[in-house]
Design an enzyme around this catalytic site. Structure first.
Site, PDB file in Angstrom:
ATOM      1  N   SER A 156       0.679  -1.401   0.060  1.00 53.64           N
ATOM      2  CA  SER A 156       0.119  -0.007  -0.042  1.00 53.64           C
ATOM      3  C   SER A 156       0.804   1.193  -0.042  1.00 53.64           C
ATOM      4  O   SER A 156       2.019   1.310   0.426  1.00 53.64           O
ATOM      5  CB  SER A 156      -0.995  -0.050   1.202  1.00 53.64           C
ATOM      6  OG  SER A 156       0.074   0.072   2.398  1.00 53.64           O
ATOM      7  N   THR A 157       0.213   2.251  -0.276  1.00 51.66           N
ATOM      8  CA  THR A 157       1.125   3.606  -0.424  1.00 51.66           C
ATOM      9  C   THR A 157       1.252   4.080   1.004  1.00 51.66           C
ATOM     10  O   THR A 157       2.700   4.681   1.146  1.00 51.66           O
ATOM     11  CB  THR A 157       0.007   4.828  -1.184  1.00 51.66           C
ATOM     12  OG1 THR A 157       0.059   4.402  -2.612  1.00 51.66           O
ATOM     13  CG2 THR A 157       0.695   6.163  -1.198  1.00 51.66           C
ATOM     14  N   THR A 202       1.857   2.311   3.666  1.00 50.62           N
ATOM     15  CA  THR A 202       3.259   1.447   3.904  1.00 50.62           C
ATOM     16  C   THR A 202       4.697   2.063   3.013  1.00 50.62           C
ATOM     17  O   THR A 202       5.608   2.098   3.874  1.00 50.62           O
ATOM     18  CB  THR A 202       3.249  -0.060   4.105  1.00 50.62           C
ATOM     19  OG1 THR A 202       1.991  -0.461   4.565  1.00 50.62           O
ATOM     20  CG2 THR A 202       4.401  -0.794   4.491  1.00 50.62           C
ATOM     21  N   GLU A 214       6.466  -0.358  -5.532  1.00 50.07           N
ATOM     22  CA  GLU A 214       5.271  -0.360  -6.172  1.00 50.07           C
ATOM     23  C   GLU A 214       3.971  -0.496  -5.406  1.00 50.07           C
ATOM     24  O   GLU A 214       3.653  -1.373  -4.527  1.00 50.07           O
ATOM     25  CB  GLU A 214       5.306  -1.803  -6.980  1.00 50.07           C
ATOM     26  CG  GLU A 214       6.608  -1.845  -7.688  1.00 50.07           C
ATOM     27  CD  GLU A 214       6.485  -1.501  -9.025  1.00 50.07           C
ATOM     28  OE1 GLU A 214       5.487  -1.065  -9.458  1.00 50.07           O
ATOM     29  OE2 GLU A 214       7.632  -1.149  -9.630  1.00 50.07           O
ATOM     30  N   CYS A 244      -3.381  -4.924  -7.980  1.00 47.61           N
ATOM     31  CA  CYS A 244      -2.948  -3.356  -7.917  1.00 47.61           C
ATOM     32  C   CYS A 244      -3.406  -2.427  -9.449  1.00 47.61           C
ATOM     33  O   CYS A 244      -4.151  -1.617  -8.987  1.00 47.61           O
ATOM     34  CB  CYS A 244      -1.447  -3.183  -7.699  1.00 47.61           C
ATOM     35  SG  CYS A 244      -0.411  -4.014  -8.899  1.00 47.61           S
TER      36      CYS A 244
HETATM   37  P1  NAD Z   1       0.558  -3.429   3.021  1.00 46.86           P
HETATM   38  O1  NAD Z   1       1.309  -2.110   2.496  1.00 46.86           O
HETATM   39  O2  NAD Z   1      -0.366  -3.264   3.971  1.00 46.86           O
HETATM   40  O3  NAD Z   1       1.372  -4.434   3.321  1.00 46.86           O
HETATM   41  C1  NAD Z   1       2.525  -5.115   2.442  1.00 46.86           C
HETATM   42  C2  NAD Z   1       3.558  -5.664   3.243  1.00 46.86           C
HETATM   43  O4  NAD Z   1       4.276  -4.436   4.039  1.00 46.86           O
HETATM   44  C3  NAD Z   1       3.434  -6.901   4.143  1.00 46.86           C
HETATM   45  O5  NAD Z   1       4.310  -7.775   4.014  1.00 46.86           O
HETATM   46  C4  NAD Z   1       3.362  -6.059   5.550  1.00 46.86           C
HETATM   47  O6  NAD Z   1       3.660  -6.777   6.694  1.00 46.86           O
HETATM   48  C5  NAD Z   1       4.514  -5.173   5.340  1.00 46.86           C
HETATM   49  N1  NAD Z   1       4.803  -3.864   6.292  1.00 46.86           N
HETATM   50  C6  NAD Z   1       3.567  -3.341   6.921  1.00 46.86           C
HETATM   51  N2  NAD Z   1       4.326  -2.313   7.428  1.00 46.86           N
HETATM   52  C7  NAD Z   1       5.446  -2.283   7.252  1.00 46.86           C
HETATM   53  C8  NAD Z   1       6.443  -1.139   7.671  1.00 46.86           C
HETATM   54  N3  NAD Z   1       6.290  -0.110   8.396  1.00 46.86           N
HETATM   55  N4  NAD Z   1       7.606  -1.429   7.163  1.00 46.86           N
HETATM   56  C9  NAD Z   1       7.935  -2.439   6.274  1.00 46.86           C
HETATM   57  N5  NAD Z   1       7.111  -3.449   5.872  1.00 46.86           N
HETATM   58  C10 NAD Z   1       5.691  -3.231   6.396  1.00 46.86           C
HETATM   59  O7  NAD Z   1      -0.256  -3.886   1.578  1.00 46.86           O
HETATM   60  P2  NAD Z   1      -1.198  -5.214   1.537  1.00 46.86           P
HETATM   61  O8  NAD Z   1      -2.637  -4.869   2.061  1.00 46.86           O
HETATM   62  O9  NAD Z   1      -0.596  -6.262   1.800  1.00 46.86           O
HETATM   63  O10 NAD Z   1      -1.323  -5.300  -0.158  1.00 46.86           O
HETATM   64  C11 NAD Z   1      -2.529  -4.264  -0.695  1.00 46.86           C
HETATM   65  C12 NAD Z   1      -1.630  -3.047  -1.525  1.00 46.86           C
HETATM   66  O11 NAD Z   1      -0.707  -3.593  -2.165  1.00 46.86           O
HETATM   67  C13 NAD Z   1      -2.679  -2.393  -2.201  1.00 46.86           C
HETATM   68  O12 NAD Z   1      -2.670  -1.268  -2.073  1.00 46.86           O
HETATM   69  C14 NAD Z   1      -2.172  -2.595  -3.627  1.00 46.86           C
HETATM   70  O13 NAD Z   1      -2.634  -1.863  -4.763  1.00 46.86           O
HETATM   71  C15 NAD Z   1      -0.837  -2.628  -3.203  1.00 46.86           C
HETATM   72  N6  NAD Z   1      -0.134  -3.477  -4.393  1.00 46.86           N
HETATM   73  C16 NAD Z   1       0.620  -2.870  -5.542  1.00 46.86           C
HETATM   74  C17 NAD Z   1       1.405  -3.480  -6.746  1.00 46.86           C
HETATM   75  C18 NAD Z   1       1.777  -2.694  -7.527  1.00 46.86           C
HETATM   76  O14 NAD Z   1       2.901  -3.417  -8.321  1.00 46.86           O
HETATM   77  N7  NAD Z   1       1.802  -1.424  -7.618  1.00 46.86           N
HETATM   78  C19 NAD Z   1       1.037  -4.856  -6.519  1.00 46.86           C
HETATM   79  C20 NAD Z   1       0.159  -5.593  -5.569  1.00 46.86           C
HETATM   80  C21 NAD Z   1      -0.473  -4.854  -4.699  1.00 46.86           C
END
Ligand code: NAD
Length: 468
Positions: free
Chosen positions: A220-221, A223, A241, A275
């Site tokens: 996510s944006t 994070t 990403e 995404c």
């Molecule tokens: P998220 O940001 O909640 O979590 C992603 C990962 O980050 C997890 O492994 C989580 O444990 C980790 N994380 C959380 N806080 C952290 C921190 N402070 N430091 C380091 N790591 C941390 O995202 P999600 O809910 O798992 O995924 C959905 C999001 O991902 C959506 O916004 C989607 O659009 C995006 N996404 C983007 C792409 C792309 O290529 N642009 C691809 C797939 C998903």
């Protein structure tokens, strides 16, 4: 199913807090895992850094051979891997098999790249060579929507460019990535490819570690911003990403039957948890009614259920937080005047199921149109002036992807050219390729995955100037 971390070639139980992995189709616990504690994160980074001192000199032929062996094992164990993906992520088994196929295609393509050395001669005859050298230890953080293939997108280019990597999969879907890293460790030296388990704080400790030279993050944006803040003053390479709110524009000259089918798939792929899938749809008024009618027909015939059952075409939302978020966005839109355009069926509440829902009469004040809903609900806008639509779309803070659908390619290209996003598709959406750069504009990301730039983002340049 292995539920342990893997580092320095060893399977290791985390000494941190325990957490459960839940099957979203029935809310049962499928595995218990343990987070890494601080000492284990240190040990893992040290193992990767030690392995790098030797691995950075490896011959490309050996890397290709090892990647071939990894692909062979993945192909042989494809059914088992797909089952793990379905159990932890929820998607129908057929889609999980497709995820594994996509992963294999990625390995095949990246394996055969040649890491370039540029030979340059200036007008005075001085010769220069520009080499692409590995960076060191890469931290990879992955999300829950495509757990297997996104891990491949991070890990394979890192190994190909002779880096060592530590992946932290999403705490919601760690099991298929554990399986992947287990396979990789059969064919790569200890310490080259590692995996640690944990939630956000483990991700933070890993990404902020001073010996990590590069962060590759998909998620996510929110994070992404937090990770970027954590790197201030550290001079790491960072590729993010992030989220998107991709728009699709349907022009008035489309073949309604065939285009509606493709648009439906591109919007509801993986229950809308992709995404770069269509997250807002703009349909020209001339074709609006028949187009929506076809989309409704497609939505209403979906079989929503457990991805392990053969008749299921549509799985659950992956976790409770996301399920409640999507339901809430839908509820708020309806309260504010939006209308449901199809006939969503009532479904079992034994899992995180939401029937695919088309939503009309939406406007720019509604979250359903302006935010990334990341679930099976699609806002639809009727338009008459494409110029105004382009302005509305470009007002978004996101800039991941977009698409234009028309039987006139030149006209579609003129519109595509005006969209402010990293990827624009004409007559398709979300079909990414390992051969073309993929990266978000605005709050959708920094840097590139895929293509030559995506691969070389795992390297640093060294210019050698040669004088006689
Ligand atoms: P998220 O940001 O909640 O979590 C992603 C990962 O980050 C997890 O492994 C989580 O444990 C980790 N994380 C959380 N806080 C952290 C921190 N402070 N430091 C380091 N790591 C941390 O995202 P999600 O809910 O798992 O995924 C959905 C999001 O991902 C959506 O916004 C989607 O659009 C995006 N996404 C983007 C792409 C792309 O290529 N642009 C691809 C797939 C998903």
């Amino acid at each position: 199913m292995n539920n342990k971390m893997i580092f320095n070639g060893q399977k290791i139980t985390g000494n941190g807090q325990a957490f459960e992995v839940i099957n979203p189709a029935n809310c049962t616990v499928i595995s218990n895992c343990n987070e890494a504690d601080h000492k284990q994160i240190e040990e893992c980074v040290k193992a990767a850094n030690d392995a790098f001192q030797k691995w950075k000199h490896i011959d490309d032929k050996c890397v290709r051979h090892s990647l071939e062996q990894v692909a062979k094992d993945i192909a042989e164990e494809k059914n088992d891997i797909a089952k793990i993906i379905t159990l932890e992520q929820g998607k129908p088994l057929q889609l999980a098999l497709l995820e594994v196929d996509l992963a294999l295609y990625w390995i095949e393509t990246i394996k055969n790249y040649d890491i370039p050395v540029d030979h340059i001669e200036d007008p005075m005859g001085k010769k220069m060579e520009v080499h692409n050298k590995p960076l060191g230890v890469v931290a990879s953080i992955t999300p829950w929507n495509w757990p297997f293939v996104i891990a491949i997108w991070h890990i394979i280019p890192a190994l190909k460019t002779k880096n060592c990597i530590i992946n932290k999969p999403s705490e919601f879907t760690p099991l298929s990535t554990i399986k992947l890293v287990e396979i990789i460790n059969r064919h790569f030296p200890s310490g080259v490819c590692n995996l640690i388990l944990g939630k956000g704080e483990v991700g933070r400790a890993l990404t902020e570690h001073p010996q990590v030279q590069k962060i590759t993050f998909t998620g996510s944006t929110k994070t992404g911003i937090s990770i970027l803040n954590g790197t201030v003053g550290q001079f790491k390479k960072v590729v993010l990403e992030l989220g998107g709110n991709d728009a699709a524009i349907i022009l008035d000259d489309v073949n309604i039957e065939s285009v509606a089918e493709k648009v439906f798939q591109s919007a509801f792929f993986n229950a809308g948890q992709t995404c770069a899938c269509i997250k807002r749809l703009y349909i020209h008024e001339k074709v609006y009614d028949p187009f929506v009618s076809k989309l409704s027909e497609l939505a209403d015939k979906q079989k929503v259920g457990d991805g392990m059952e053969s008749q299921t075409t549509f799985g659950p939302v992956q976790n409770e937080i996301q399920y409640l978020k999507v339901k809430n966005i839908l509820k708020k839109a309806i309260t504010n005047g939006a209308k449901v355009l199809n006939n969503p069926q009532k479904i079992s509440d034994s899992g995180y199921f939401i029937f695919p829902t088309l939503v009309g009469e939406v406007n720019e004040n509604m979250e359903i149109l302006t935010e990334e809903q990341f679930g099976p609900i699609l806002p639809i806008v009727k338009y008459s002036d494409v110029g105004e639509v382009i302005k509305d779309i470009n007002r978004s803070e996101y800039g991941l992807g977009g698409s234009v659908w028309s039987s006139n390619i030149d006209k579609a290209k003129t519109i595509a050219d005006q969209l402010e996003c990293g990827t624009v598709w004409i007559n398709s959406h979300a079909d990414v390729s390992p051969l073309a750069e993929f990266g978000g504009w605005k709050t959708s990301g920094i840097g590139y995955a895929f293509g030559k730039s995506g691969l070389l983002a795992y390297t640093k340049k060294q210019a050698i100037h040669i004088s006689n």
